[in-house]
Scaffold this motif. Sequence first.
Motif, mmCIF file in Angstrom:
data_model
loop_
_atom_site.group_PDB
_atom_site.id
_atom_site.type_symbol
_atom_site.label_atom_id
_atom_site.label_comp_id
_atom_site.label_asym_id
_atom_site.label_seq_id
_atom_site.Cartn_x
_atom_site.Cartn_y
_atom_site.Cartn_z
ATOM 1 N N VAL A 115 -33.932 2.973 13.466
ATOM 2 C CA VAL A 115 -33.354 1.833 12.758
ATOM 3 C C VAL A 115 -32.161 1.326 13.556
ATOM 4 O O VAL A 115 -31.280 2.108 13.948
ATOM 5 N N VAL A 116 -32.121 0.025 13.794
ATOM 6 C CA VAL A 116 -31.046 -0.617 14.539
ATOM 7 C C VAL A 116 -30.128 -1.346 13.560
ATOM 8 O O VAL A 116 -30.600 -2.085 12.689
ATOM 9 N N ILE A 117 -28.830 -1.127 13.708
ATOM 10 C CA ILE A 117 -27.821 -1.839 12.921
ATOM 11 C C ILE A 117 -27.017 -2.703 13.886
ATOM 12 O O ILE A 117 -26.416 -2.193 14.825
ATOM 13 N N CYS A 118 -27.028 -4.007 13.661
ATOM 14 C CA CYS A 118 -26.425 -4.947 14.608
ATOM 15 C C CYS A 118 -24.965 -5.235 14.284
ATOM 16 O O CYS A 118 -24.606 -5.451 13.116
ATOM 17 N N CYS A 119 -24.158 -5.258 15.326
ATOM 18 C CA CYS A 119 -22.768 -5.703 15.243
ATOM 19 C C CYS A 119 -22.631 -7.034 15.980
ATOM 20 O O CYS A 119 -23.231 -7.230 17.036
ATOM 21 N N GLU A 120 -21.822 -7.916 15.445
ATOM 22 C CA GLU A 120 -21.397 -9.131 16.140
ATOM 23 C C GLU A 120 -19.882 -9.117 16.226
ATOM 24 O O GLU A 120 -19.214 -8.618 15.304
ATOM 25 N N ASP B 66 -39.736 -0.567 19.898
ATOM 26 C CA ASP B 66 -40.036 0.625 19.097
ATOM 27 C C ASP B 66 -39.133 0.790 17.883
ATOM 28 O O ASP B 66 -39.169 1.843 17.230
ATOM 29 N N ALA B 67 -38.346 -0.215 17.547
ATOM 30 C CA ALA B 67 -37.530 -0.121 16.331
ATOM 31 C C ALA B 67 -38.401 -0.341 15.101
ATOM 32 O O ALA B 67 -39.318 -1.167 15.108
ATOM 33 N N ASP B 68 -38.110 0.414 14.041
ATOM 34 C CA ASP B 68 -38.832 0.251 12.781
ATOM 35 C C ASP B 68 -38.185 -0.794 11.883
ATOM 36 O O ASP B 68 -38.847 -1.346 11.000
ATOM 37 N N VAL C 132 -39.465 -10.047 15.710
ATOM 38 C CA VAL C 132 -39.974 -8.931 16.520
ATOM 39 C C VAL C 132 -39.897 -7.587 15.806
ATOM 40 O O VAL C 132 -40.542 -6.619 16.229
ATOM 41 N N VAL C 133 -39.137 -7.503 14.699
ATOM 42 C CA VAL C 133 -39.017 -6.240 13.971
ATOM 43 C C VAL C 133 -38.650 -6.570 12.523
ATOM 44 O O VAL C 133 -37.945 -7.562 12.265
ATOM 45 N N PRO C 134 -39.122 -5.818 11.526
ATOM 46 C CA PRO C 134 -38.712 -6.063 10.138
ATOM 47 C C PRO C 134 -37.193 -6.045 10.010
ATOM 48 O O PRO C 134 -36.540 -5.091 10.453
ATOM 49 N N SER C 135 -36.624 -7.082 9.414
ATOM 50 C CA SER C 135 -35.171 -7.277 9.456
ATOM 51 C C SER C 135 -34.634 -7.811 8.143
ATOM 52 O O SER C 135 -35.348 -8.449 7.369
#
Length: 402
Positions: free
Chosen positions: A85-90, A155-157, A332-335
Amino acid sequence: MPQSASASGREALHARAIAAIDAAAPELRRVSARIHGRPELNFEERHAHDVLTDAAEAAGLSVRRGAFDLPTAFSASAGGDGPRVVICCEYDALPEIGHACGHNLIAAAGLGAGIGAAAGLAASGGPGRVVVLGTPAEEGGGGKIALIERGAFADADAALMAHPAPTDLLRPAVSALQQLDVVYRGRNAHAAGAPWEGRNALDAMVVAYSAISALRQQLPPGALVHGVITHGGDKPNIIPSLTRAEFIVRARERAMLAEVKERVLACFRAGAESAGCTLEVGENGPEYLDMRHCEPIVARYADNLCALGAPPREDPAGFSAFSTDMGNVSYVVPSIHPVFGIPAAAGNHTPEFAEAAATPAAHDAMIVAAKAMAITALDLLTDAGLRSRARADFDAGTGAAP
């Protein structure tokens, strides 16, 4: 712990994550304040990059500075093989008005979510990885698009982030966007002595601007066009041979964007034809896409907010949109890209919002968002059924923007 955690097991992991974020809260507030106090523009976020990576490393995350060959991007992760799981920062700011979109809060919330998810993941004893991804240049530079192209989301879910605004939203309307640079070239002449010898590039720009203003009443709902003339000439007694402008075309969906863009280009061509000038139009940055909200993850995030004590949230009717390169990630990935409310006297991209983004109340809301993202990430990592539903929703395209 097995990859479909029991309710009691999930609550225990949530408690671990929440406790870790509470312990980190003073540092998260300091991180936000330090970024807010030194705003940086697209791809120049060196101070923010260093503040965030130092804090992530101190919290025990494995840090890659300048990740994916972008000097101000980073990756901070915990865990091992398995679901990801990717958590995005801005953390970029706006010219003149600093953190008027609250990216200091996004950065701190993302870092806090990663710290919390890492604590829960360590307690779960199961496989999986959480990645806090530092994404530069959201305000027009398309940092996430560059990261997509360089494999950051491979490969991120799932991918998560949360954004501040004056109100709470679970599924904000996110428009597709294209920025355009416009240049007209004509011929100088004395404006009084021999104006007939000139080809007025300002006239070309004004005709185009007026044509776009007339076009607006013919645009479909959800389509917007706005722009500024950045150079209109040098002196009033010289027929301008060069004018420049920056325009933004937005539309509710990508297909509509292509249609609206072509009609806007026709207005620019009309300006050139009317004034006898040449026209140059270039794309200023990559195309931003609309947001495909992944409904199973949105629903779980909403449930987790309620479990944290937040009141149930319903998105208001009507269309009011912004644009973000997180929309490209959602293709590209569920978000998800929920919005958390902070007390502010005006909306985003105003000096008043920049001031509000540094207040204790804003930091309180940021901590809640960090907790909700952390426990949602844990749910995704430990619940194979939730991941499967998210993937099915993504594959079916049912998460299209409202």
